[in-house]
Design a protein around this motif. Sequence first.
Motif, PDB file in Angstrom:
ATOM      1  N   CYS A  92       0.829  -1.203   0.000  1.00  0.00           N
ATOM      2  CA  CYS A  92       0.000   0.000   0.000  1.00  0.00           C
ATOM      3  C   CYS A  92       0.865   1.255   0.000  1.00  0.00           C
ATOM      4  O   CYS A  92       1.902   1.308   0.664  1.00  0.00           O
ATOM      5  CB  CYS A  92      -0.908  -0.018   1.221  1.00  0.00           C
ATOM      6  SG  CYS A  92      -2.036   1.387   1.260  1.00  0.00           S
ATOM      7  N   ARG A  93       0.409   2.265  -0.748  1.00  0.00           N
ATOM      8  CA  ARG A  93       1.150   3.519  -0.834  1.00  0.00           C
ATOM      9  C   ARG A  93       0.908   4.405   0.373  1.00  0.00           C
ATOM     10  O   ARG A  93       1.495   5.483   0.475  1.00  0.00           O
ATOM     11  CB  ARG A  93       0.791   4.282  -2.119  1.00  0.00           C
ATOM     12  CG  ARG A  93       1.217   3.619  -3.409  1.00  0.00           C
ATOM     13  CD  ARG A  93       2.749   3.506  -3.534  1.00  0.00           C
ATOM     14  NE  ARG A  93       3.443   4.747  -3.286  1.00  0.00           N
ATOM     15  CZ  ARG A  93       3.620   5.726  -4.169  1.00  0.00           C
ATOM     16  NH1 ARG A  93       3.165   5.574  -5.389  1.00  0.00           N
ATOM     17  NH2 ARG A  93       4.283   6.824  -3.850  1.00  0.00           N
ATOM     18  N   HIS A  94       0.048   4.002   1.317  1.00  0.00           N
ATOM     19  CA  HIS A  94      -0.157   4.793   2.527  1.00  0.00           C
ATOM     20  C   HIS A  94       0.959   4.471   3.514  1.00  0.00           C
ATOM     21  O   HIS A  94       1.970   5.149   3.567  1.00  0.00           O
ATOM     22  CB  HIS A  94      -1.556   4.517   3.121  1.00  0.00           C
ATOM     23  CG  HIS A  94      -1.798   5.219   4.416  1.00  0.00           C
ATOM     24  ND1 HIS A  94      -2.493   4.639   5.446  1.00  0.00           N
ATOM     25  CD2 HIS A  94      -1.432   6.445   4.852  1.00  0.00           C
ATOM     26  CE1 HIS A  94      -2.553   5.479   6.464  1.00  0.00           C
ATOM     27  NE2 HIS A  94      -1.917   6.592   6.117  1.00  0.00           N
ATOM     28  N   ARG A  95       0.811   3.380   4.278  1.00  0.00           N
ATOM     29  CA  ARG A  95       1.861   3.045   5.232  1.00  0.00           C
ATOM     30  C   ARG A  95       2.381   1.635   5.027  1.00  0.00           C
ATOM     31  O   ARG A  95       2.944   1.037   5.942  1.00  0.00           O
ATOM     32  CB  ARG A  95       1.363   3.281   6.660  1.00  0.00           C
ATOM     33  CG  ARG A  95       1.447   4.783   7.045  1.00  0.00           C
ATOM     34  CD  ARG A  95       0.676   5.105   8.304  1.00  0.00           C
ATOM     35  NE  ARG A  95       0.962   4.201   9.396  1.00  0.00           N
ATOM     36  CZ  ARG A  95       0.134   3.993  10.438  1.00  0.00           C
ATOM     37  NH1 ARG A  95      -1.012   4.654  10.507  1.00  0.00           N
ATOM     38  NH2 ARG A  95       0.462   3.161  11.382  1.00  0.00           N
ATOM     39  N   TYR A 114      -5.921  -2.160   5.852  1.00  0.00           N
ATOM     40  CA  TYR A 114      -5.553  -1.376   7.036  1.00  0.00           C
ATOM     41  C   TYR A 114      -6.464  -0.140   7.178  1.00  0.00           C
ATOM     42  O   TYR A 114      -7.253  -0.041   8.112  1.00  0.00           O
ATOM     43  CB  TYR A 114      -4.075  -0.987   6.911  1.00  0.00           C
ATOM     44  CG  TYR A 114      -3.369  -0.623   8.207  1.00  0.00           C
ATOM     45  CD1 TYR A 114      -4.037  -0.486   9.416  1.00  0.00           C
ATOM     46  CD2 TYR A 114      -1.978  -0.417   8.201  1.00  0.00           C
ATOM     47  CE1 TYR A 114      -3.354  -0.155  10.585  1.00  0.00           C
ATOM     48  CE2 TYR A 114      -1.293  -0.093   9.360  1.00  0.00           C
ATOM     49  CZ  TYR A 114      -1.984   0.041  10.553  1.00  0.00           C
ATOM     50  OH  TYR A 114      -1.312   0.371  11.695  1.00  0.00           O
ATOM     51  N   HIS A 115      -6.392   0.822   6.224  1.00  0.00           N
ATOM     52  CA  HIS A 115      -7.202   2.049   6.337  1.00  0.00           C
ATOM     53  C   HIS A 115      -8.050   2.277   5.095  1.00  0.00           C
ATOM     54  O   HIS A 115      -8.485   3.384   4.839  1.00  0.00           O
ATOM     55  CB  HIS A 115      -6.295   3.270   6.566  1.00  0.00           C
ATOM     56  CG  HIS A 115      -5.237   3.074   7.607  1.00  0.00           C
ATOM     57  ND1 HIS A 115      -3.927   2.737   7.283  1.00  0.00           N
ATOM     58  CD2 HIS A 115      -5.281   3.125   8.952  1.00  0.00           C
ATOM     59  CE1 HIS A 115      -3.211   2.608   8.387  1.00  0.00           C
ATOM     60  NE2 HIS A 115      -4.009   2.836   9.410  1.00  0.00           N
ATOM     61  N   ARG A 116      -8.224   1.208   4.312  1.00  0.00           N
ATOM     62  CA  ARG A 116      -9.172   1.183   3.193  1.00  0.00           C
ATOM     63  C   ARG A 116      -8.785   2.055   1.999  1.00  0.00           C
ATOM     64  O   ARG A 116      -9.675   2.440   1.230  1.00  0.00           O
ATOM     65  CB  ARG A 116     -10.602   1.549   3.647  1.00  0.00           C
ATOM     66  CG  ARG A 116     -11.060   0.955   4.950  1.00  0.00           C
ATOM     67  CD  ARG A 116     -11.145  -0.527   4.964  1.00  0.00           C
ATOM     68  NE  ARG A 116     -12.114  -1.097   4.039  1.00  0.00           N
ATOM     69  CZ  ARG A 116     -12.219  -2.409   3.793  1.00  0.00           C
ATOM     70  NH1 ARG A 116     -11.402  -3.252   4.387  1.00  0.00           N
ATOM     71  NH2 ARG A 116     -13.110  -2.860   2.955  1.00  0.00           N
ATOM     72  N   GLN A 131      -8.410  12.966   3.790  1.00  0.00           N
ATOM     73  CA  GLN A 131      -7.183  13.596   3.297  1.00  0.00           C
ATOM     74  C   GLN A 131      -7.388  15.115   3.194  1.00  0.00           C
ATOM     75  O   GLN A 131      -8.513  15.584   2.968  1.00  0.00           O
ATOM     76  CB  GLN A 131      -6.811  13.040   1.924  1.00  0.00           C
ATOM     77  CG  GLN A 131      -6.520  11.558   1.928  1.00  0.00           C
ATOM     78  CD  GLN A 131      -5.347  11.193   2.811  1.00  0.00           C
ATOM     79  OE1 GLN A 131      -4.446  12.002   3.019  1.00  0.00           O
ATOM     80  NE2 GLN A 131      -5.388   9.994   3.375  1.00  0.00           N
ATOM     81  N   PRO A 132      -6.336  15.891   3.320  1.00  0.00           N
ATOM     82  CA  PRO A 132      -6.461  17.340   3.162  1.00  0.00           C
ATOM     83  C   PRO A 132      -6.767  17.689   1.708  1.00  0.00           C
ATOM     84  O   PRO A 132      -6.533  16.876   0.807  1.00  0.00           O
ATOM     85  CB  PRO A 132      -5.075  17.855   3.561  1.00  0.00           C
ATOM     86  CG  PRO A 132      -4.162  16.705   3.320  1.00  0.00           C
ATOM     87  CD  PRO A 132      -4.957  15.469   3.592  1.00  0.00           C
ATOM     88  N   PRO A 133      -7.279  18.914   1.462  1.00  0.00           N
ATOM     89  CA  PRO A 133      -7.625  19.295   0.079  1.00  0.00           C
ATOM     90  C   PRO A 133      -6.423  19.247  -0.858  1.00  0.00           C
ATOM     91  O   PRO A 133      -6.566  19.115  -2.067  1.00  0.00           O
ATOM     92  CB  PRO A 133      -8.137  20.733   0.218  1.00  0.00           C
ATOM     93  CG  PRO A 133      -8.270  21.005   1.671  1.00  0.00           C
ATOM     94  CD  PRO A 133      -7.583  19.948   2.447  1.00  0.00           C
TER      95      PRO A 133
END
Length: 420
Positions: A92-95, A114-116, A131-133
């Motif tokens: 995953c590119r998140h964590r 993990y966080h979808r 996520q932020p803008p």
Amino acid sequence: MTAPTVGAAPAETVDDLVARRVAGQSLEAPFYTSPEVYQRDLDVIFARNWIFVAAAAEVPEPGDYVTIDVGAYSVIVVRDDDEEVRAFHNVCRHRGSRLLQERQGAVGNIVCPYHRWTYGVDGKLMFAESQPPTFDKSCFSLRSVHVRNLSGLVFVCLAQEAPDDFDAVAEVVAPHLAPYELDRAKVAVSYDLQEAGNWKLVMENNRECYHCDGHPELTTAYFPLFAYEPEDITPRLKPLYDRYVKAAGALAEVRAAHGLPLTDHRELDTRVVGYQLSHLPLDGEGKSFAPDGAAVCTKLLGSVQDAAFGDLSLHMQPNSWFHLLSDHAVVFSVLPTSTGTSVLRTTWLVHPDAVEGVDYTLDALTAVWRATNDQDRALVAGTQAGCANPGYLPGPYSMVEDDVEAFVNWYVTRLREASA
Ligand code: FES
Ligand code: FE
């Protein structure tokens, strides 16, 4: 603090072993028993070269996937919505969570457990909550892995830059594979065999038929003579050789009637994408891998029209071999799992309309290679145990083990190039 050992010999390095490899004989023991060599193999062979990982028929529909573990790597091979076969790092590119856990399955999208975070089967990030803008989804697609679908055989390369001669080899090989139409074949069955041997021992064992007296099921159809020159034929082999010459003549006639040459190609250690392609006659009825060369499936593959179409045998370095027959194909990939273990995956492919129990039975289809794989497994395990024995010394290859030498030479050349 430990004092340095005075007078101790410097530790032998993998480079030392590679530098002193003697051509024409088996490798020294550490090539099969040393964790350092194993890690070098993962880094230099499996992370840099084109490796065979799946039949495209394993992912027939968009969203169908397989995952493949190669050392610390995990790779997703998936068919996208345009029906192209794609490959991505299974990260995953998140964590960094592993995305797909199963060996095989089907997905609409790839959803991280993990966080979808949710990815399309083209690898693009489609959804990431909270996520932020300023968050730009286009910057977080799955990392792609080089992939080639060679007429239904899927190869990946984990390197940033893949060896560039794959396409040249594919150009030679593809016309030979074309009549079998493996891209639209059906997987009849597939299984993993855990080998109690270093991956190279599995490959070396495959590359010779010096031991084929140990394969009574295989040799009722298969001529164990592919490495023999006429002058190598001993009196014991002469009757078999005479049958082989006759069968080769018959196969040449069948292929000529289809406008297909009987050309062989052998570049096992003379290029980075080492390969060998041969059209081999079969014994008995000359049709398939079964007692007396009988057919095992009533529907022939692709555009093949004659059941006595021989065996298209393809060997690719470093980890695969293939047998394509008129009525089925068997494809093999070897992947390392530890210094002294590996996994051999064998997959049988049949015509997409062939029905189990009507056109073929799994027992008849798989009997020869299941038996052969089991016999080879015992040979490999015995060799691994022997190489780990302090009494082992490298021994000379016979006149009919050229392809073992070619495999080892290809391997050592890659290691030398990497060190240079
Ligand atoms: Fe995959 Fe967080 S690690 S969504
Ligand atoms: Fe064998």
